[in-house]
Design a protein around this motif. Structure first.
Motif, PDB file in Angstrom:
ATOM      1  N   GLU A   1     -63.896 -32.551 -35.728  1.00 21.78           N
ATOM      2  CA  GLU A   1     -65.263 -32.176 -35.382  1.00 21.78           C
ATOM      3  C   GLU A   1     -65.269 -30.942 -34.477  1.00 21.78           C
ATOM      4  O   GLU A   1     -66.060 -30.016 -34.687  1.00 21.78           O
ATOM      5  CB  GLU A   1     -65.959 -33.344 -34.687  1.00 21.78           C
ATOM      6  N   ALA A   2     -64.381 -30.918 -33.494  1.00 20.99           N
ATOM      7  CA  ALA A   2     -64.316 -29.782 -32.571  1.00 20.99           C
ATOM      8  C   ALA A   2     -63.929 -28.498 -33.306  1.00 20.99           C
ATOM      9  O   ALA A   2     -64.494 -27.433 -33.047  1.00 20.99           O
ATOM     10  CB  ALA A   2     -63.328 -30.071 -31.446  1.00 20.99           C
ATOM     11  N   GLU A   3     -62.974 -28.600 -34.231  1.00 24.96           N
ATOM     12  CA  GLU A   3     -62.566 -27.410 -34.994  1.00 24.96           C
ATOM     13  C   GLU A   3     -63.716 -26.907 -35.858  1.00 24.96           C
ATOM     14  O   GLU A   3     -63.920 -25.710 -36.004  1.00 24.96           O
ATOM     15  CB  GLU A   3     -61.332 -27.726 -35.838  1.00 24.96           C
TER      16      GLU A   3
ATOM     17  N   ARG B   1     -66.126 -25.128 -33.599  1.00 24.59           N
ATOM     18  CA  ARG B   1     -65.546 -23.846 -33.160  1.00 24.59           C
ATOM     19  C   ARG B   1     -65.708 -22.784 -34.238  1.00 24.59           C
ATOM     20  O   ARG B   1     -65.993 -21.632 -33.927  1.00 24.59           O
ATOM     21  CB  ARG B   1     -64.080 -24.070 -32.818  1.00 24.59           C
TER      22      ARG B   1
END
Length: 166
Positions: free
Chosen positions: A158-160, A163
């Protein structure tokens, strides 16, 4: 099919329970309050022998627990109740067929306090001494770590994705 957070035999038993309408109806009744066999039989209009077989299968799968309660007259009655929270997630798409079954204890956000490496070594020592009950503790620890690993991978993914959109 995978069952990373529980062993495959338990996963199959849970899926078997969920695939049976009568067993789902029993679980739905027990969400309200613990009940004994004849109550369940009456409320679902199903014979007691059949209810007993369903209850036995669900108790063996670890979904239900039972206890005896004294009544005013007669012998104590055996009551059945939901034993723990279980979460089932099924993912089906062109690339994946995955079934995950997780006990509520595995959904906690924190690791248990203490030195986990020392705990693992202690379990290993106990197993080598023939203390076979430590095997269950080891299985629980593995399930916990598998669940945490999947959660960490989900967060990373999710973070990638976030980003890349920035």
């Amino acid at each position: 099919m995978t069952g990373n957070s529980t062993d495959d035999g338990n996963m199959e038993a849970i899926l078997d329970v969920m695939g049976c309408k009568t067993r789902r109806e029993i679980i739905n009744l027990l969400r309200e309050e613990p009940r004994f066999v004849s109550q369940i039989s009456r409320e679902l209009d199903i014979g007691q022998k059949a209810i007993i077989e369903h209850l036995r299968a669900m108790e063996e799968a670890g979904i239900l627990s039972s206890f005896f309660r004294k009544i005013e007259r007669g012998r104590p009655r055996k009551y059945y109740d939901i034993s723990r929270d279980i979460h089932v997630s099924i993912t089906i798409n062109r690339n994946t067929f995955r079934v995950d079954v997780a006990d509520e204890v595995l959904r906690r956000k924190q690791l248990p306090p203490g030195d986990d490496w020392a705990r693992l070594i202690n379990i290993e020592r106990r197993i080598k001494k023939g203390e076979w009950e430590a095997l269950e503790e080891l299985k629980n620890l593995i399930r916990l770590y598998d669940h945490l690993k999947r959660k960490a991978e989900d967060i990373l993914s999710e973070a990638e994705g976030l980003r890349r959109t920035e």
